[in-house]
Design an enzyme around this catalytic site. Structure first.
Site, PDB file in Angstrom:
ATOM      1  N   ASN A  23       0.635  -1.118   0.034  1.00  0.00           N
ATOM      2  CA  ASN A  23      -0.060   0.113  -0.036  1.00  0.00           C
ATOM      3  C   ASN A  23       0.856   1.221  -0.084  1.00  0.00           C
ATOM      4  O   ASN A  23       0.478   2.371  -0.409  1.00  0.00           O
ATOM      5  CB  ASN A  23      -0.979   0.020   1.211  1.00  0.00           C
ATOM      6  CG  ASN A  23      -1.934  -0.809   0.998  1.00  0.00           C
ATOM      7  OD1 ASN A  23      -2.483  -1.314  -0.013  1.00  0.00           O
ATOM      8  ND2 ASN A  23      -2.708  -1.370   2.250  1.00  0.00           N
ATOM      9  N   CYS A 126     -11.075  -5.331  -5.786  1.00  0.00           N
ATOM     10  CA  CYS A 126     -11.630  -6.144  -5.068  1.00  0.00           C
ATOM     11  C   CYS A 126     -13.152  -5.722  -4.967  1.00  0.00           C
ATOM     12  O   CYS A 126     -13.563  -4.708  -4.528  1.00  0.00           O
ATOM     13  CB  CYS A 126     -10.895  -6.376  -3.619  1.00  0.00           C
ATOM     14  SG  CYS A 126      -9.384  -7.376  -3.673  1.00  0.00           S
ATOM     15  N   ASP A 317      -7.971  -3.805   6.954  1.00  0.00           N
ATOM     16  CA  ASP A 317      -7.347  -4.675   6.246  1.00  0.00           C
ATOM     17  C   ASP A 317      -6.824  -5.759   7.304  1.00  0.00           C
ATOM     18  O   ASP A 317      -6.374  -6.735   6.869  1.00  0.00           O
ATOM     19  CB  ASP A 317      -5.874  -4.026   5.669  1.00  0.00           C
ATOM     20  CG  ASP A 317      -6.369  -3.431   4.385  1.00  0.00           C
ATOM     21  OD1 ASP A 317      -7.435  -3.428   4.005  1.00  0.00           O
ATOM     22  OD2 ASP A 317      -5.486  -2.855   3.734  1.00  0.00           O
ATOM     23  N   ARG A 409      -1.774 -10.984  -4.661  1.00  0.00           N
ATOM     24  CA  ARG A 409      -1.488  -9.541  -4.854  1.00  0.00           C
ATOM     25  C   ARG A 409      -1.007  -8.875  -3.639  1.00  0.00           C
ATOM     26  O   ARG A 409      -0.553  -7.635  -3.889  1.00  0.00           O
ATOM     27  CB  ARG A 409      -3.238  -9.220  -4.964  1.00  0.00           C
ATOM     28  CG  ARG A 409      -3.725  -9.331  -6.169  1.00  0.00           C
ATOM     29  CD  ARG A 409      -5.259  -8.978  -6.193  1.00  0.00           C
ATOM     30  NE  ARG A 409      -5.102  -7.730  -5.805  1.00  0.00           N
ATOM     31  CZ  ARG A 409      -5.929  -6.995  -5.130  1.00  0.00           C
ATOM     32  NH1 ARG A 409      -6.851  -7.762  -4.541  1.00  0.00           N
ATOM     33  NH2 ARG A 409      -5.778  -5.644  -4.794  1.00  0.00           N
TER      34      ARG A 409
END
Length: 430
Positions: A23, A126, A317, A409
């Site tokens: 990120n 997503c 997350d 990913r």
């Protein structure tokens, strides 16, 4: 399509190297569009999202050079990548590229700032919520951009003399929109003040990199970011910060299975709230010269209620991973998701392993059980997929996780890292 087979029941013991943060790496890579000089990024993780973004940047004219050799170190592999965009070859980001990864939409900010125009497809990504781009476009419009949506594309045009600094307050905290507006404002005329900005460490990392490139960004990490526009940016060398989500994920895996693991190359200050929550659940977490040591105490897993919030709160997350941990707690916990409206898709898959979870709106009630039992499960998104791995590590028998391309990913060499600590994890290709 690859699958991961897990034989549960083993404690984790050893060392897990923490990779660079996905990120953080993605917006840093996109920042290379802001300069004609070379931006060199160290500690870039080898992930599907990173590889996909490199293809997108190549479409815009960025020359990308990955170090020809990969040095084997005790803490794993590391990559240094050089990004050079002498000229913007194309200001269009097509649907076939952008639809595969939401973060690729962020190129709209640098393209608009440097070239005065951008045509970018509306994003995909997503299926964890609608995540509209309104905040991005409103922020750019505040800098003087004319925005038009036509045929699934956003057409953005800057004023003749370039973007214009302005005072803008986001109606809702958005990490992505903060990234985009901050990058766009670096080359705007005048000063931009961004209020209600995201405070995540990845925002601070981007600001530090932009400043190394010659930008004038202050206040990153607070609710108000100020950007004094400059005429141009230069190249720089910057190291991607450690992945706090990977750190929290492996810490929860240790808490779930028991054992004693050192997470190397990470920084506990990046996720203090999550670590405090883990301590309440029964993990002993201490700082070491090389990172963090995680040990589960002898009292088992205790139930803890959590609410996801923007940084510095509990990260969305890590919500799925924490839910997996709570399935083995000694009582009832409640997990409330406030960031995304569709981020409980892992609940039904955890139930296949024997978890007892009920949903009421955006809150999940998790009743801890004495054991989980292996079963075939399906990954639905990036973080949900790793929650199933965590559950599988503690389940009796074999768990098979399907659709592991989601894992690729965001988690670098997951099977290798877990196997080195005693887990029985195997990737099976069909």
């Amino acid at each position: 399509m690859d699958r991961i087979k897990i034989s549960g029941g083993n404690e984790l013991r050893g060392i897990i190297p923490i990779s660079g943060a996905k990120n953080a790496a993605l917006p840093l890579m996109i920042a290379s569009l802001l300069t004609s000089d070379t931006l060199t990024l160290e500690n870039v993780p080898h992930l599907a999202d990173v590889e996909g973004l490199m293809r997108i940047l190549g479409n815009h004219g960025v020359d990308i050079a990955v170090n020809g050799r990969r040095e084997r170190q005790e803490d794993g592999y590391s990559r240094t990548i050089h990004f050079t965009c002498r000229t913007i070859a194309d200001t269009t980001a097509p649907y076939e590229l952008v639809s595969k990864m939401r973060a690729s939409f962020w190129v709209i900010g640098p393209l608009l700032a440097r070239e005065g125009r951008a045509r970018v497809s509306l994003p995909g990504g997503c299926a964890i919520g609608t995540r509209p781009v309104d905040l991005f476009l409103e922020g750019l419009a505040a800098l003087g951009a004319e925005i038009e949506i036509d045929g699934g594309y956003v057409n953005a045009t800057a004023p003749k003399g370039g973007l214009i600094g302005n005072h803008y307050r986001f109606p809702k905290v958005s990490v992505g929109a903060t990234h985009v507006m901050m990058m766009a404002a670096t080359l705007a005329n005048g000063t931009t003040v961004i209020e209600n900005a995201a405070r995540e460490p990845e925002v601070v990392d981007l600001a530090n990199c932009l400043n190394a490139m010659g930008a004038k960004v202050s206040g990153a990490g607070t609710k108000t970011i100020t950007v004094e526009g400059v005429t141009s940016l230069s190249g720089a060398r910057h190291r991607v910060l450690p992945d706090r989500i990977e750190t929290g994920t492996y810490a929860m895996a240790v808490a779930m299975t028991g054992g004693d693991v050192t997470l190397e190359g990470t920084d506990g200050a990046l996720l203090e709230n999550a670590l405090d929550t883990l301590r309440q659940a029964g993990a002993e977490i201490t700082e070491t010269p090389s990172g963090l040591r995680v040990v589960r105490n002898g009292n088992g897993i205790q139930p803890v209620d959590v609410v996801t919030e923007p940084f510095p709160g509990f990260p969305t997350d890590l919500q799925a991973q924490f839910m997996a941990l709570m399935t083995r707690s000694s009582g009832v916990s409640h997990i409330t998701e406030t960031i995304f409206e569709n981020r409980f898709m892992h609940v039904q898959e955890l139930a296949r392993l024997g978890a007892r979870i009920s949903l009421s709106g955006q809150m999940a009630r998790v009743e801890g059980v004495s054991r989980l039992k292996g079963a075939p499960v399906m990954a639905t998104d990036l973080r949900a997929s790793v929650s199933l791995v965590i559950a599988g590590l503690a389940a009796e028998g074999e768990t098979v996780v399907n659709r592991v391309y989601h894992l690729d990913r965001g988690f670098e060499r997951l099977e290798e890292k877990l196997t080195r600590c005693g887990a029985i994890v195997q990737r099976v290709s069909e």
